[in-house]
Enzyme design. Structure first.
Site, PDB file in Angstrom:
ATOM      1  N   GLU A  45      -0.156 -64.365  35.609  1.00 41.74           N
ATOM      2  CA  GLU A  45       0.771 -63.732  34.665  1.00 41.74           C
ATOM      3  C   GLU A  45       2.203 -64.155  34.962  1.00 41.74           C
ATOM      4  O   GLU A  45       2.987 -64.466  34.051  1.00 41.74           O
ATOM      5  CB  GLU A  45       0.643 -62.214  34.765  1.00 41.74           C
ATOM      6  CG  GLU A  45       1.667 -61.444  33.960  1.00 41.74           C
ATOM      7  CD  GLU A  45       1.944 -60.079  34.543  1.00 41.74           C
ATOM      8  OE1 GLU A  45       3.016 -59.511  34.237  1.00 41.74           O
ATOM      9  OE2 GLU A  45       1.098 -59.558  35.295  1.00 41.74           O
ATOM     10  N   ASP A  49       4.345 -66.368  32.185  1.00 42.31           N
ATOM     11  CA  ASP A  49       5.588 -65.881  31.594  1.00 42.31           C
ATOM     12  C   ASP A  49       6.630 -66.995  31.563  1.00 42.31           C
ATOM     13  O   ASP A  49       7.364 -67.160  30.578  1.00 42.31           O
ATOM     14  CB  ASP A  49       6.088 -64.687  32.400  1.00 42.31           C
ATOM     15  CG  ASP A  49       7.424 -64.165  31.903  1.00 42.31           C
ATOM     16  OD1 ASP A  49       7.485 -63.704  30.756  1.00 42.31           O
ATOM     17  OD2 ASP A  49       8.409 -64.226  32.667  1.00 42.31           O
ATOM     18  N   ASP A 118      -0.018 -58.970  29.504  1.00 38.48           N
ATOM     19  CA  ASP A 118      -0.134 -59.629  30.811  1.00 38.48           C
ATOM     20  C   ASP A 118      -1.256 -60.660  30.818  1.00 38.48           C
ATOM     21  O   ASP A 118      -1.096 -61.772  31.337  1.00 38.48           O
ATOM     22  CB  ASP A 118      -0.397 -58.585  31.903  1.00 38.48           C
ATOM     23  CG  ASP A 118       0.796 -57.693  32.172  1.00 38.48           C
ATOM     24  OD1 ASP A 118       1.907 -58.006  31.686  1.00 38.48           O
ATOM     25  OD2 ASP A 118       0.624 -56.665  32.867  1.00 38.48           O
ATOM     26  N   GLU A 121      -0.344 -63.879  28.978  1.00 33.66           N
ATOM     27  CA  GLU A 121       0.473 -64.761  29.812  1.00 33.66           C
ATOM     28  C   GLU A 121      -0.390 -65.464  30.860  1.00 33.66           C
ATOM     29  O   GLU A 121      -0.178 -66.646  31.170  1.00 33.66           O
ATOM     30  CB  GLU A 121       1.581 -63.959  30.483  1.00 33.66           C
ATOM     31  CG  GLU A 121       2.639 -63.461  29.501  1.00 33.66           C
ATOM     32  CD  GLU A 121       3.639 -62.504  30.123  1.00 33.66           C
ATOM     33  OE1 GLU A 121       4.701 -62.285  29.517  1.00 33.66           O
ATOM     34  OE2 GLU A 121       3.358 -61.985  31.228  1.00 33.66           O
TER      35      GLU A 121
END
Length: 227
Positions: A45, A49, A118, A121
């Site tokens: 995650e 991102d 989450d 990502e």
């Protein structure tokens, strides 16, 4: 390792087949399901991102070569925030393949905005690690689709926009209050009010306090600017 039929179908939905299927399995594994022999998706995650941020930065610069940083920043935020990731996750039914512990399953984890965002990502990071940046970029742009081209020219967070409106008129920042909360613990519904120093107010209802605050701020700002 071999992927389950569900994860194979999920690969079809994202348009990418993993050479290292363990990366996909890790991407859909929530911390509530992790074990000494199964990693969760938190590190992925973190990476995803950043990959998503670079993809959207490049895309926005390419699509509007004359935009200033002040114009690009709110558009960027609108495309990478958790709500946007969760919306895409819902489009590809990511919730159906999440690996969750019993407590998260019982509390509706497959529909939770934070978990979906989450995991989205993490999937981006998994594709990046399994292939390369260009492959991850192509997948992101395909899944985000028209969101990139249709993002509002002024995509400021409604709460920020309302606060700026108030400050420009020498008012204190808007105040938010919880009017009510209903629904079960795993799927609460919040009604939030926003009030300005001058007395104008609105309220809105949503599945999280943050979304309800944003909706209330947006409704009030639209009323004020159309008056």
């Amino acid at each position: 390792m071999k992927l389950s039929a569900e994860l194979k179908a999920f690969q079809g939905r994202i348009g990418y087949d993993f050479k290292q299927p363990e990366l996909l399995l890790r991407a859909v594994t929530h911390s509530s399901k992790s074990s000494p022999t199964r990693e969760d998706n938190q590190r992925l995650e973190f990476l995803g991102d950043r990959v998503l941020g670079l993809v959207m930065s490049e895309a926005l610069l390419e699509r509007d070569k004359g935009a200033s940083e002040g114009q690009l920043a709110p558009r960027f935020n609108a495309l990478v925030r958790k709500e946007a990731c969760a919306d895409v996750a819902k489009d590809i039914d990511l919730g159906a393949v999440l690996k969750l512990g019993r407590s998260e399953q019982m509390s509706g984890g497959r529909r939770k905005l934070a978990l979906l965002g989450d995991a989205m990502e993490a999937v981006i990071a998994a594709v990046y690690l399994d292939a390369d940046f260009e492959t991850a970029k192509a997948m992101v742009l395909r899944l985000w689709g028209s969101r990139v081209d249709s993002v509002d020219a002024d995509a400021r967070d409604p709460k920020t926009a309302l606060q700026e409106w108030a400050q420009a008129r020498k008012q204190t920042p808007p105040s938010y209050a919880e009017v009510s909360r209903s629904g079960p613990d795993h799927a609460p519904v919040f009604t939030i009010s926003v009030t300005l120093q001058s007395g104008e107010s609105e309220q809105a209802t949503a599945a999280s306090k943050r979304l309800a605050q944003q909706a209330a701020a947006k409704t009030l700002l639209e009323r004020l600017t159309q008056a």
